[in-house]
Design a protein around this motif. Structure first.
Motif, PDB file in Angstrom:
ATOM      1  N   PHE A 274     -13.158  11.536  11.636  1.00  0.00           N
ATOM      2  CA  PHE A 274     -14.209  10.724  12.170  1.00  0.00           C
ATOM      3  C   PHE A 274     -15.574  11.244  12.894  1.00  0.00           C
ATOM      4  O   PHE A 274     -16.296  10.568  13.410  1.00  0.00           O
ATOM      5  CB  PHE A 274     -13.596   9.578  13.317  1.00  0.00           C
ATOM      6  N   ILE A 275     -15.442  12.746  12.967  1.00  0.00           N
ATOM      7  CA  ILE A 275     -16.161  13.146  13.568  1.00  0.00           C
ATOM      8  C   ILE A 275     -17.732  13.023  13.289  1.00  0.00           C
ATOM      9  O   ILE A 275     -18.685  12.339  14.067  1.00  0.00           O
ATOM     10  CB  ILE A 275     -16.194  14.935  13.498  1.00  0.00           C
TER      11      ILE A 275
ATOM     12  N   ILE B 121     -23.012  10.117  13.708  1.00  0.00           N
ATOM     13  CA  ILE B 121     -23.979   9.193  13.131  1.00  0.00           C
ATOM     14  C   ILE B 121     -24.283   8.074  14.082  1.00  0.00           C
ATOM     15  O   ILE B 121     -25.200   7.649  14.279  1.00  0.00           O
ATOM     16  CB  ILE B 121     -23.581   8.740  11.803  1.00  0.00           C
ATOM     17  N   TRP B 122     -23.137   7.537  14.371  1.00  0.00           N
ATOM     18  CA  TRP B 122     -23.255   6.261  15.265  1.00  0.00           C
ATOM     19  C   TRP B 122     -23.711   6.317  16.777  1.00  0.00           C
ATOM     20  O   TRP B 122     -24.326   5.794  17.383  1.00  0.00           O
ATOM     21  CB  TRP B 122     -21.628   5.576  15.310  1.00  0.00           C
ATOM     22  N   PHE B 123     -23.047   7.607  17.215  1.00  0.00           N
ATOM     23  CA  PHE B 123     -23.339   7.849  18.860  1.00  0.00           C
ATOM     24  C   PHE B 123     -24.313   8.770  19.132  1.00  0.00           C
ATOM     25  O   PHE B 123     -24.375   9.194  20.256  1.00  0.00           O
ATOM     26  CB  PHE B 123     -22.065   7.683  19.478  1.00  0.00           C
ATOM     27  N   GLY B 124     -24.573   9.602  18.095  1.00  0.00           N
ATOM     28  CA  GLY B 124     -25.391  10.643  18.594  1.00  0.00           C
ATOM     29  C   GLY B 124     -24.921  11.823  18.900  1.00  0.00           C
ATOM     30  O   GLY B 124     -23.610  12.204  18.792  1.00  0.00           O
TER      31      GLY B 124
ATOM     32  N   LEU C 170     -15.978   9.423  22.880  1.00  0.00           N
ATOM     33  CA  LEU C 170     -15.287   8.405  22.095  1.00  0.00           C
ATOM     34  C   LEU C 170     -14.362   9.175  21.013  1.00  0.00           C
ATOM     35  O   LEU C 170     -13.301   8.361  20.861  1.00  0.00           O
ATOM     36  CB  LEU C 170     -16.308   7.711  21.376  1.00  0.00           C
ATOM     37  N   LEU C 171     -14.742   9.922  20.576  1.00  0.00           N
ATOM     38  CA  LEU C 171     -13.846  10.774  19.701  1.00  0.00           C
ATOM     39  C   LEU C 171     -12.379  10.871  20.530  1.00  0.00           C
ATOM     40  O   LEU C 171     -11.160  10.909  19.977  1.00  0.00           O
ATOM     41  CB  LEU C 171     -14.008  12.073  19.173  1.00  0.00           C
ATOM     42  N   ILE C 172     -12.387  11.460  21.745  1.00  0.00           N
ATOM     43  CA  ILE C 172     -11.081  11.749  22.519  1.00  0.00           C
ATOM     44  C   ILE C 172     -10.401  10.384  22.974  1.00  0.00           C
ATOM     45  O   ILE C 172      -9.194  10.051  23.060  1.00  0.00           O
ATOM     46  CB  ILE C 172     -11.720  12.693  23.780  1.00  0.00           C
TER      47      ILE C 172
END
Ligand SMILES: Nc1ncnc2c1ncn2[C@@H]1O[C@H](COP(=O)(O)OP(=O)(O)OP(=O)(O)O)[C@@H](O)[C@H]1O
Ligand SMILES: [Mg+2]
Lengths: 260, 253
Positions: free
Chosen positions: B108-109, B114-117, B125-127
């Protein structure tokens, strides 16, 4: 006066729709338990004793027929019917003995002073005052069952439902627990429904014994009055007579079950 | 007891010595660019500690891990409890769980960037995602496994549905929740490095990646060792916090 009345009670389990999964445990069963009596339910394994108890407790609903407690249909579990479960899984392992016993009082918001008094009295009753701060896993099997009994009694239910509470205990502990239960019942005068498949235990405890037929489609086959004076010594001729009659009755069911 | 501690100290000293000897031996058989000797790594460690960069990397990584992990757990625990006790919630969530359980956070990285800059949001958010998932699964399993006898016991002592949830389901699930948040912390560590490798100007993952670009293998070692120590410390702190309730809830550490 009738305390618990089951009329035409049937109970089937649908077995999740699997072939051969559906099962009719009880079929048009009638049962009356009188106010204040010690009633034992006896029957071969798997006949539906626990099912009857669960219906009275309100854990489960009958497929047909009516279950009434003090003339009110049972709609669900309630604090008027205390339950002592067969397994220690019913205890809360994260609570100490005293926290377990006072759980119901806390839930119903009784005040602290009253709670302490009830707690002390019931711990005393089952002889666990010295172990009040222990956790269930620090107790023996017999002590755990006594916690369950104290916990049920602390809510002062009208009716005490006990499902083979001493099944897992050795003979000596069992005998002591039976004596305690009779003593508690004599003092508190609850209506008690006590499930067992130990005939001697039933005779020793009960005012009346209900014998169930084998399943499926079980019913109450006969009711035996135990008119022996308390305390009851084991193995008097009168005791033996009732024992033999019950034994023959249950054996007939068990035999038939094996031959089916 | 004294003897025990003395023995243990000797044991760990011996273990450290053994590690050092083996490390020296491997380094001697290799080249510093592939496998720097312990003294090079120690020097690199001190220099980056002295100029403050290491502390900054540690602080940034910890910040991302702890914030993401805390948010993830804070969402996962109530959600898991709810799903464990409600068939409808479970039925809605189950297909998604079965789908997402096979997708590692690393996959998802790109999307999150792309979504969150490139800023903190995407990494945190990834965490959150990686922590949430494992904490949720464990809480769910625990809430579903609450013995029916316990629920019934509460009901026939007069507990309402809400009370039964709060005073039986929740405490009965605590050991599973603790397992979940511990595993989530491990996942958070793995994910932060991946996120910092790809897009970050700071953090231990960035230190590792950046050092590789400049062929400073000893700093790669510094980053890896730092990560290990950070994880060790975080786990230890978590254990210290849960120790307060460990006996009551019979949590084995
Ligand atoms: N939830 C259920 N689903 C399907 N069948 C069930 C269920 N509960 C009980 N039964 C069946 O109903 C019958 C009666 O079960 P019950 O537990 O009441 O027996 P019991 O008389 O208490 O037996 P025991 O003395 O062994 O405890 C059994 O044949 C059992 O397989
Ligand atoms: Mg049973």
């Amino acid at each position: 006066m009738t305390s618990i009345r089951l009329r035409n009670v049937s109970k089937s389990f649908d077995g999740d729709g699997r072939a051969g999964g559906a099962y009719t445990a009880l079929d048009r069963l009638d049962l009356d338990v009188r106010e204040g009596e010690f009633f034992c339910l006896l029957g071969p394994t798997g006949c539906g004793k626990s099912t009857v108890l669960h219906l009275i407790a309100g854990f489960d609903m009958p497929s047909a027929g009516s279950v009434e407690v003090r003339d009110h249909p049972v709609a669900g579990p309630g604090a008027d019917r205390g339950v002592v479960f067969q397994t220690e899984l019913a205890l809360f392992p994260w609570l100490t003995v005293e926290e377990n016993v006072s759980f119901g009082l806390r839930m119903r918001g009784s005040d602290a002073g009253e709670r302490a008094a009830i707690l002390d009295r019931n711990l005393e009753l089952v002889g666990l005052s010295k172990h009040r701060r222990k956790f269930p896993r620090e107790l023996s099997g017999g002590m755990k069952q006594r916690v369950q009994i104290a916990r049920a009694l602390a809510n002062d239910p009208d009716i005490l439902l006990m499902d083979e509470p001493f099944g897992a205990l050795d003979a000596q502990t069992r005998r002591r627990m039976q004596e305690e239960v009779v003593r508690i019942w004599t003092e508190a005068r609850k209506t008690v429904v006590f499930i067992t498949h130990d005939i001697g235990e039933a005779i020793w405890l009960a005012d009346r014994i209900g014998v169930m037929t084998r399943g499926p489609a079980a019913r109450v086959k006969e009711i035996v009055d135990v008119k022996l004076a308390r305390p009851r010594p084991a193995m008097t001729p009168e005791f033996a007579e009732i024992y033999n009659a019950l034994s023959a009755s249950i054996h007939a069911e068990a035999e038939a079950m094996l031959n089916e | 007891m004294n003897r025990f501690f003395a023995d243990r100290r000797i044991f760990y000293a011996a273990l450290a010595l053994g590690t050092w000897v083996v490390w020296e031996a491997i380094a001697a058989a290799s080249m510093p660019i592939f496998f720097p000797p312990p003294e090079d790594v120690a020097r690199a460690f001190w220099s980056s500690l002295a100029n403050g960069t290491l502390v900054e990397h540690i602080a940034m990584s910890y910040f991302r891990i702890l914030v993401g992990w805390a948010i993830g757990c804070a969402l996962a625990i109530p959600l898991g409890l709810l799903a464990g006790r409600s068939r409808i919630v479970r039925m809605v969530l189950e297909p998604y769980i079965e789908f997402f359980r096979f997708i590692p956070p690393i996959a998802f990285i790109t999307l999150f960037l792309i979504w969150f800059g490139l800023g903190e949001t995407s990494k945190i958010l990834l965490i959150v995602y990686t922590s949430l998932f494992v904490a949720f699964i464990n809480t769910l399993a625990g809430a579903m496994a609450v013995d029916v006898e316990k629920i019934r016991a509460a009901q026939c002592m007069g507990a309402t549905a809400r009370q039964t949830f709060a005073y039986v389901v929740v405490p009965a699930t605590v050991p599973h929740i603790v397992t979940g948040i511990r595993l989530a912390l491990g996942n958070a560590f793995m994910t932060v490095v991946a996120a910092e490798l790809v897009a970050a100007q700071s953090g231990v993952g960035h230190l590792i990646w950046n050092s590789r670009l400049f062929a400073q293998t000893e700093f790669v070692f510094v980053g890896i060792i730092t990560l290990g120590l950070m994880g060790f410390a975080a786990n230890w702190a978590l254990r210290l916090i849960t120790a307060r309730v460990a006996y009551r809830y019979n949590i084995k550490s």
